[in-house]
Motif scaffolding. Structure first.
Motif, short mmCIF file in Angstrom:
data_model
loop_
_atom_site.label_atom_id
_atom_site.label_comp_id
_atom_site.label_asym_id
_atom_site.label_seq_id
_atom_site.Cartn_x
_atom_site.Cartn_y
_atom_site.Cartn_z
N VAL A 1 -14.32 24.04 9.28
CA VAL A 1 -14.76 22.67 9.01
C VAL A 1 -16.18 22.47 9.54
N THR A 2 -16.43 22.97 10.74
CA THR A 2 -17.77 22.84 11.32
C THR A 2 -18.81 23.52 10.43
N GLU A 3 -18.46 24.70 9.97
CA GLU A 3 -19.37 25.48 9.12
C GLU A 3 -19.64 24.75 7.79
N ALA A 4 -18.57 24.28 7.16
CA ALA A 4 -18.73 23.59 5.87
C ALA A 4 -19.54 22.31 6.05
N ALA A 5 -19.27 21.59 7.14
CA ALA A 5 -19.98 20.34 7.39
C ALA A 5 -21.46 20.62 7.61
N ARG A 6 -21.75 21.74 8.27
CA ARG A 6 -23.15 22.09 8.52
C ARG A 6 -23.85 22.42 7.19
N ILE A 7 -23.21 23.26 6.38
CA ILE A 7 -23.81 23.65 5.10
C ILE A 7 -24.09 22.43 4.23
N LEU A 8 -23.12 21.49 4.20
CA LEU A 8 -23.24 20.35 3.31
C LEU A 8 -23.90 19.14 3.96
N GLU A 9 -24.30 19.31 5.22
CA GLU A 9 -24.97 18.24 5.97
C GLU A 9 -24.15 16.96 6.02
N ILE A 10 -22.85 17.12 6.30
CA ILE A 10 -22.00 15.93 6.42
C ILE A 10 -21.46 15.81 7.84
N THR A 11 -21.99 16.60 8.77
CA THR A 11 -21.52 16.55 10.16
C THR A 11 -21.51 15.13 10.74
N PRO A 12 -22.55 14.31 10.49
CA PRO A 12 -22.54 12.96 11.10
C PRO A 12 -21.42 12.07 10.57
N PHE A 13 -20.84 12.41 9.42
CA PHE A 13 -19.84 11.49 8.82
C PHE A 13 -18.41 11.97 9.02
N LEU A 14 -18.21 13.03 9.81
CA LEU A 14 -16.88 13.64 9.88
C LEU A 14 -15.78 12.67 10.27
N GLU A 15 -16.11 11.67 11.09
CA GLU A 15 -15.05 10.77 11.54
C GLU A 15 -14.96 9.51 10.68
N ARG A 16 -15.77 9.43 9.65
CA ARG A 16 -15.71 8.22 8.79
C ARG A 16 -14.65 8.36 7.72
N LYS A 17 -14.30 7.20 7.15
CA LYS A 17 -13.39 7.19 6.02
C LYS A 17 -14.21 7.29 4.73
N PRO A 18 -13.63 7.85 3.67
CA PRO A 18 -14.40 8.01 2.42
C PRO A 18 -15.06 6.72 1.93
N ARG A 19 -14.38 5.57 2.13
CA ARG A 19 -14.96 4.34 1.57
C ARG A 19 -16.23 3.93 2.28
N GLN A 20 -16.48 4.51 3.47
CA GLN A 20 -17.70 4.17 4.21
C GLN A 20 -18.86 5.08 3.80
N LEU A 21 -18.65 5.93 2.81
CA LEU A 21 -19.70 6.87 2.40
C LEU A 21 -20.30 6.46 1.06
N SER A 22 -21.54 6.91 0.83
CA SER A 22 -22.17 6.68 -0.47
C SER A 22 -21.62 7.70 -1.47
N GLY A 23 -21.94 7.49 -2.74
CA GLY A 23 -21.46 8.38 -3.80
C GLY A 23 -21.84 9.84 -3.55
N GLY A 24 -23.09 10.04 -3.16
CA GLY A 24 -23.56 11.40 -2.94
C GLY A 24 -22.85 12.06 -1.76
N GLN A 25 -22.59 11.26 -0.70
CA GLN A 25 -21.89 11.79 0.47
C GLN A 25 -20.45 12.15 0.13
#
Lengths: 294, 347
Positions: free
Chosen positions: B115-139
């Motif tokens: 998970v850490t590796e995938a989050a790093r590659i996709l640059e989503i590490t800052p959002f790991l604890e958020r719910k999907p509805r709190q993200l933009s379409g691209g995220q």
């Protein structure tokens, strides 16, 4: 959100349009409720000629009355049992119907029928089925060594009203659960299937959590139903007996007030029930709205 | 990682609706194949059959060396990115990524590492604890991709993953998907109706129409040598100009080249037409409309003598104005011949 404001040609028209609803509410709800609150603080003589203010004494006496406290206990058992049974069965039925492709509408329609049956008729129907001398269910139960008699056995009577009240409510719960399930996008199920979750796991980890707003809503509605709308079921079957075994709060309001003619105490009981329904409604508005997930 | 082999696969829905007619396709290990076609051409159905979300009426699908016809989606070891992302709304981004691994009993430290590796590659590490509805379409799109890559599956299946994004983000994510797939070298099948997306993403492009494959090949080969009128019209934007031969012959006279037997429609790419040149079929017409798209201009020209509008692409700014007359030639080398009856290319 932007909502469109309707502009009326004259200032009086909007008030005129809502007037019928307001008048009905005032006459048939607010005024009697006010009367109930008023008479719960009063004692009336047997002929209705004189009333005297007695303060909170009806309330105090109620909470010292073992019969009333027992009725609270019975109401809790009845309400919880009906809620759990009717919601559980409705959920199972909704899952089953949701899996159907072509016959889903037919089954939904058939499953909705019991809701159209009036509480009294539903009660009588189960009363016949459970009738200790002519009913088919006691006959079948006798093979298991059960000597069914809800006219003598309080537990049997309680089971009878639970079954009758649950049966009627399943339809309503089923409809909401089915609608809730159908609003869960199919792709979530598919994604979970690809993610290695079997049908059972998919239901408990994906579908059921997404149904939680529906479940909570139904929980409140069902508690309300069991505590207030089951008068007909009880009146048509056990009339609160045997030996008060099925005398739940709402039925006790009636027996104490209209049969026992203790109007003050009956009023106090209905005020307590009223406070309870207000509390449930507040909980519903505060939490249901907020917990919507998607 | 694995190859995917599709042999004689058919899909017939109840009521004898034939979605896919006996179709063969081999996808090599590590390859990115894009299925493209108009809506209803069967591309999504084919993808869903590979995923195991649709039953296979006939034929076999193999992933690696196993025939997967009777396997559950979970047993096929594939990951899918859905058009609406299909993120679990009640779970945090981290839980979304973990879900597939947990279901497979992956050890905790392995889950965390992936998970850490995938989050790093996709640059989503800052959002790991958020719910999907709190993200933009691209995220959300990135999380959906993350859910696929943490699994390290044999193949990625993409079902129009970019169609819910705005144009700018779509272009950006397209490049990221391409880069990611190149780095991971995971066999991928990508479904889209957007021919630009198809051209830019594909190692090999599969053009589908009416439940059949029209043509398979490298995107540029399909562009250069479309095998049918359908492919000619579908690949390339603006689309290829198609002109009936008999009309052209009447206009061109002696300049008309000798065509192979059975050619009755000639096609030419809008950028193949030369304004003011020579050495080909000379034509002239009135410019009805100019679309300046920046680096190039699209001219809609009504040809004199035949009642047809041709599209011309000129590099830079157009030196003609609307309603003006323009002379141009169709170079013989740029012409594609087709047979109207069969719809096929004529060589």
């Amino acid at each position: 959100m932007d909502t469109k404001r309707t502009v009326f040609p004259s200032q009086g028209l909007p008030y005129l349009l809502v007037a019928p609803q307001i008048i009905i509410t005032l006459i048939f709800f607010i005024w009697p409720a006010g009367q109930a609150v008023k008479s719960s603080f009063e004692r009336e003589d047997p002929f209705g000629l004189a009333t005297s203010f007695v303060g909170l004494s009806h309330y105090v006496r109620l909470f010292q009355d073992p019969a009333y406290l027992a009725s609270i206990g019975r109401t809790a058992v009845f309400a919880l049992a009906v809620t759990v049974i009717s919601m559980g069965l409705a959920l199972i039925l909704a899952v089953a119907v949701n899996r159907l492709i072509r016959s889903a509408t037919t089954y939904s329609t058939l499953l909705l029928w019991p809701y159209a049956v009036s509480p009294v008729v539903a009660g009588i129907l189960w009363w016949f089925l459970f009738n200790s001398s002519t009913g088919i269910l006691p006959y079948m139960l006798s093979f298991f060594g059960v000597d069914w008699n809800h006219q003598l056995n309080g537990t049997h009577a309680m089971i009878l009203i639970i079954v009758a009240a649950s049966w009627k409510q399943i339809s309503y719960n089923f409809l909401f659960f089915l609608a809730g399930m159908q609003s869960v996008p199919q792709s979530l199920n598919e994604a979970a299937a690809i993610d290695g979750a079997g049908p059972f796991k998919r239901f408990w980890t994906i579908v059921f959590p997404l149904l939680s707003p529906t479940t909570f809503f139904l929980l409140i509605v069902n508690l309300n139903y069991t505590m207030f709308d089951t008068f007909g079921v009880i009146d048509a079957t056990t009339t609160g007996g045997p030996n008060q075994a099925t005398n739940i709060l709402v039925y006790k309001v009636y027996t104490d007030g209209y049969i026992g003619l203790n109007l003050g105490s009956s009023s106090a009981q209905s005020v307590i029930l009223m406070l309870f329904v207000i509390a449930l409604t507040v909980i519903q508005f505060r939490y249901v709205e907020r917990r919507v997930q998607y | 990682m694995a190859s995917i082999d599709i042999k004689g696969v058919r899909k017939v829905y109840p009521g004898n609706v034939k979605a896919i007619h006996a179709l063969d396709l081999s996808i090599e290990d590590g390859e990115m194949v894009v299925l493209v076609g108009p809506s209803g051409c069967g591309k999504s159905t084919l993808l869903r059959m590979i995923a195991g979300l649709e039953t296979i009426t006939d034929g076999t699908i193999s992933i690696g060396s196993d025939v997967v016809n009777r396997k559950e989606p979970a047993e096929r070891d594939i990951a899918m990115v859905f058009q609406n992302y299909a993120l679990y709304p009640h779970m945090s981004v981290r839980q979304n990524l973990e879900y597939g691994l947990k279901n497979r009993g992956t050890p905790r430290d392995e889950i965390d590492r992936r998970v850490t590796e995938a989050a790093r590659i996709l640059e989503i590490t800052p959002f790991l604890e958020r719910k999907p509805r709190q993200l933009s379409g691209g995220q959300r799109q990135r999380v959906a991709m993350g859910r696929a890559i943490v699994r390290q599956p044999k193949a990625f299946l993409f079902d129009e993953p970019l169609s819910n994004l705005d144009a700018k983000l779509r272009g950006q994510m397209r490049i990221e998907i391409r880069r990611l797939q190149r780095n991971l070298k995971t066999t991928s099948v990508y479904v889209t109706h957007d021919q630009l997306e198809a051209m830019t993403l594909a190692d090999r492009l599969v053009v589908m129409n009416g439940g059949r494959i029209e043509q398979v090949g490298k995107p540029i080969d399909l562009y250069d040598r479309p095998a049918s009128l359908f492919v000619a019209g579908f690949i390339g934007s603006p689309p290829m100009n198609l002109i009936p031969v008999e009309q052209l012959r009447a206009l061109a006279g002696a300049a008309m080249p000798v065509l192979p037997e059975g050619t009755d429609i000639l096609g030419i790419r809008p950028d193949g037409i030369m304004v003011g040149g020579s050495g080909g079929i000379p034509l002239s017409g009135v410019v009805e409309l100019i679309e300046p798209v920046g680096g190039e201009s699209h001219l809609y020209v009504r040809v004199e003598g035949i009642d047809q509008v041709l599209i011309l692409v000129l590099q830079g700014r157009a030196e003609v104005a609307e309603t003006e007359r323009v002379d141009f030639v169709l170079p013989v080398a740029a012409l594609h011949g087709f047979n109207r009856e069969s719809g096929k290319r004529v060589e």
